[in-house]
Design an enzyme around this catalytic site. Structure first.
Site, PDB file in Angstrom:
ATOM      1  N   PHE A 107      54.476  21.074  45.496  1.00  0.00           N
ATOM      2  CA  PHE A 107      56.092  21.737  45.422  1.00  0.00           C
ATOM      3  C   PHE A 107      55.718  23.487  45.118  1.00  0.00           C
ATOM      4  CE2 PHE A 107      57.220  17.578  43.988  1.00  0.00           C
ATOM      5  CZ  PHE A 107      58.489  17.228  44.041  1.00  0.00           C
ATOM      6  N   ASP A 108      56.397  24.747  46.289  1.00  0.00           N
ATOM      7  CA  ASP A 108      56.896  25.464  45.833  1.00  0.00           C
ATOM      8  C   ASP A 108      57.420  25.722  44.550  1.00  0.00           C
ATOM      9  OD1 ASP A 108      57.395  28.167  46.984  1.00  0.00           O
ATOM     10  OD2 ASP A 108      59.439  28.393  46.496  1.00  0.00           O
ATOM     11  N   LEU A 109      57.128  27.016  44.256  1.00  0.00           N
ATOM     12  CA  LEU A 109      57.561  27.593  42.532  1.00  0.00           C
ATOM     13  C   LEU A 109      58.832  28.003  42.235  1.00  0.00           C
ATOM     14  CD1 LEU A 109      57.384  27.067  39.538  1.00  0.00           C
ATOM     15  CD2 LEU A 109      55.411  29.532  39.588  1.00  0.00           C
ATOM     16  N   ASP A 110      58.824  29.441  42.917  1.00  0.00           N
ATOM     17  CA  ASP A 110      60.078  30.415  43.309  1.00  0.00           C
ATOM     18  C   ASP A 110      60.858  29.790  43.935  1.00  0.00           C
ATOM     19  OD1 ASP A 110      59.171  31.818  41.074  1.00  0.00           O
ATOM     20  OD2 ASP A 110      57.980  33.042  42.391  1.00  0.00           O
ATOM     21  N   ILE A 157      57.531  20.824  49.821  1.00  0.00           N
ATOM     22  CA  ILE A 157      58.609  20.444  49.742  1.00  0.00           C
ATOM     23  C   ILE A 157      59.056  22.099  48.648  1.00  0.00           C
ATOM     24  CG2 ILE A 157      60.841  20.418  47.970  1.00  0.00           C
ATOM     25  CD1 ILE A 157      58.588  17.588  47.434  1.00  0.00           C
TER      26      ILE A 157
END
Length: 223
Positions: A5-8, A160
């Site tokens: 997973f990406d964060l921002d 993602i």
């Protein structure tokens, strides 16, 4: 089964903290201070690249990054909020035995503090990000680094994220990318970058994650 997973723009909405910290850097550099809405394109890509473009060249970009971090590291990283539905999604995925990792261009020293602060850390096996000297800020390099450390097969994982950089990094390393539309990348940007699926809400993510993990990387959506 692995989900990165990406964060921002994917797990959390960092607009306030990031744009205020950019404005702080611009003010300290005696540059015009732009409105927050005109700076959201800088959310997601490597910060040094964003400042190079914003300032019209590389000369002042390193100093801009330093000034940005001066504020962001103390205040800006917590001017942030988790997108509704994300905690429930993570709980369900972890409960199904999917190994969850954070993969962000943000320095990992900040990313881990954010994930922990907002109560998401128990869902993740590890939090990966860039170094303060910009190593692994490019998602292609970051995902390659994660593969080296974790040792999983690319076909067993998905990435993602909300920006083209997430999809480009995934495909460069043999992972299947899913694009989410609640962040800061446009549908056009994500489709052009080759996402296999576009998803409009966190609740709608579970089905394509389960479908795509372990499959041969698919053709891009709309291809």
């Amino acid at each position: 089964m692995i989900a990165l997973f990406d964060l921002d723009g994917t797990l959390t909405d960092p607009k306030v903290g990031i744009t205020r910290s950019i404005q702080y850097a611009l003010e300290r550099l005696h540059r015009p201070v732009l409105e927050a809405d005109s700076l959201t394109w800088m959310i997601g890509p490597p910060l040094i690249d964003g400042f190079t473009r914003l300032l019209g060249g590389p000369e002042d970009a390193p100093e801009a990054v330093r000034l940005y971090r001066e504020r962001y590291s103390e205040v800006g990283l917590f001017e942030n909020e988790v997108y509704p539905g994300i905690p429930n999604l993570l709980d369900r995925l972890k409960g199904q035995g999917i190994r969850l990792l954070v993969a962000t261009s943000k320095p990992h020293v900040y990313a881990r503090r954010i994930v922990e602060h907002f109560g998401l850390l128990p869902s993740f096996a590890a939090v990966y990000g860039s170094e303060l000297d910009n190593r692994n800020a490019d998602k292609r390099d970051l995902i390659r680094h994660i593969l080296d450390l974790e040792g999983f097969e690319p076909r067993d994982a998905i990435m993602i994220g909300d920006r083209e950089h997430d999809a480009i990094g995934a495909r460069a390393n043999g992972l299947t990318p899913i694009g989410v539309t609640w962040g800061y990348g446009s549908r056009e940007e994500l489709l052009k970058a080759g996402v296999a699926r576009l998803v409009d809400t966190p609740a709608a993510l579970e089905a394509p994650i389960r479908e795509l993990i372990g499959s041969t990387p698919l053709r891009a959506a709309g291809a």
